[in-house]
Design an enzyme around this catalytic site. Sequence first.
Site, PDB file in Angstrom:
ATOM      1  N   LEU A 153     -34.593  -8.565  48.405  1.00 53.93           N
ATOM      2  CA  LEU A 153     -33.956  -8.700  46.555  1.00 53.93           C
ATOM      3  C   LEU A 153     -33.017  -7.701  46.801  1.00 53.93           C
ATOM      4  O   LEU A 153     -33.012  -6.362  47.115  1.00 53.93           O
ATOM      5  CB  LEU A 153     -34.757  -8.900  45.787  1.00 53.93           C
ATOM      6  CG  LEU A 153     -36.181  -7.360  45.835  1.00 53.93           C
ATOM      7  CD1 LEU A 153     -35.426  -6.678  44.473  1.00 53.93           C
ATOM      8  CD2 LEU A 153     -36.547  -8.678  44.751  1.00 53.93           C
ATOM      9  N   ALA A 252     -13.366  -3.356  49.626  1.00 53.86           N
ATOM     10  CA  ALA A 252     -13.619  -1.468  50.027  1.00 53.86           C
ATOM     11  C   ALA A 252     -13.482  -1.074  48.933  1.00 53.86           C
ATOM     12  O   ALA A 252     -13.360  -1.666  47.414  1.00 53.86           O
ATOM     13  CB  ALA A 252     -12.258  -1.669  50.457  1.00 53.86           C
ATOM     14  N   CYS A 260     -31.520   1.760  48.467  1.00 54.88           N
ATOM     15  CA  CYS A 260     -31.885   1.248  49.757  1.00 54.88           C
ATOM     16  C   CYS A 260     -31.167   1.641  51.124  1.00 54.88           C
ATOM     17  O   CYS A 260     -31.668   2.291  51.337  1.00 54.88           O
ATOM     18  CB  CYS A 260     -32.221  -0.568  49.481  1.00 54.88           C
ATOM     19  SG  CYS A 260     -33.084  -0.999  49.298  1.00 54.88           S
TER      20      CYS A 260
END
Length: 414
Positions: A153, A252, A260
């Site tokens: 997630l 970009a 994470c």
Amino acid sequence: MKVAVVGTGYVGLVTGVVLAHLGNDVVCVDKDPAKVEKLRNGIPPIYEPGIEEMLKKTIEDGFFQITDSISDAVETAEVVFIAVGTPPGPDGTPDLTAVRAVAKGIGQSIRKPTVVVNKSTVPVGSGELVEKLIIEAGADPALVNVVSNPEFLREGSAIHDTLNPDRIVIGAKNQAAAQKLVELYSTLNATTVITDLESAELIKYASNSFLALKISFINAVSRICELSGGNVEDVAKGMGLDKRIGSQFLQAGLGWGGSCFPKDVLGTVTVAESLGYDFALLKEVIAINDDQTLNFVRRLDARLGGLAGKRIGIMGLAFKPNTDDIRDAKSLIIIEEILKAGGSVTAHDPIATELVRAIFPTVDYRESIYEVSHEADALVMVTEWNEYRHLDLQRLAKAMKTPILFDGRRCYKK
Ligand code: UDX
């Protein structure tokens, strides 16, 4: 199904609430009494769109409970999720202290056949470790099955992602344990990949590392664009239309941050190292990401003829929109660099201000971007909150000392 979820951070709470929403009997466990009290009253300890409504409804309907006792939750559960934090240790290797403690608690409480699921992002080999710790804590080995079921997630769209996963990965030592999770997720209709424990653990690290690599790649291309006059958005579009490459994660900008990617990419490098492989490619992915943010500040410095004495307005502090998470947020590096160079900072974020104030108390936090723009030498777009996409740019320009906007997320047309 009777389910226990230990840990009520982003992964644990969202998993628990969504499984309750799908009609399972869920008991979440957290050792923090303040969190437990909040959750009992239907107040989530994290900011995530939709979670509060779903939490309140599942409590009301009797599908969601919260406790601070692992044993209470585990004794009745058929499936127990471990969803506690695995922050990077001093050398970048994920710290499994919380996972170990929970495994011990589970081991002391198992009285009937139980599937224990590693949902936390843990290095390859952790499934075996958790099984060993559970048995050492006193559980009958015949009653324990450890399964790896990594979570994919994204913060800000966590409920949607959990209800609509691209795939469900289940790593198990035997079919029966894997089938228990297949049954639990049967209403989601997602493609399921069943593997051994080690492969499932590696899928999580490899996926996050690959996505971070994709972003670092396009950011490296953006540097060649800067030097040659190319437009990185057009390059990304042209590349992304090739189905083998795909258009996602080719945006970009300031680079990747959050709870994470930084932890998992570094974790992949250190885990590979401990196994005897030098993952030099990923080391470069990290280096490109770090330099991307610093290069942005260098360009700001160059454009303003130095940052000393300049007043810079920061638009957005959270690591990405729709979250108050500031872990590895680019705003923190940019603010630090501006202050170090002798500049001053005003800043706005719809929800993350207080967390950043605790780190940078001297920054002038404001209620709106229009206030931030007042007498600013430049504005810097750091987090692409939706509300920043529809600003009255003329009004901003008028309020500023010099109308310069550095768009770190490519929100505006030049
Ligand atoms: C990520 C993974 O997407 C998710 O599958 C995993 O479970 C947890 O880590 P998250 O950290 O919530 O999720 O955010 P994500 O939307 O993936 O963005 C991560 C970072 O990459 C952000 O800093 C974002 O600004 C940046 N990013 C993303 C880019 O710079 N360019 C892109 O094209 C996409």
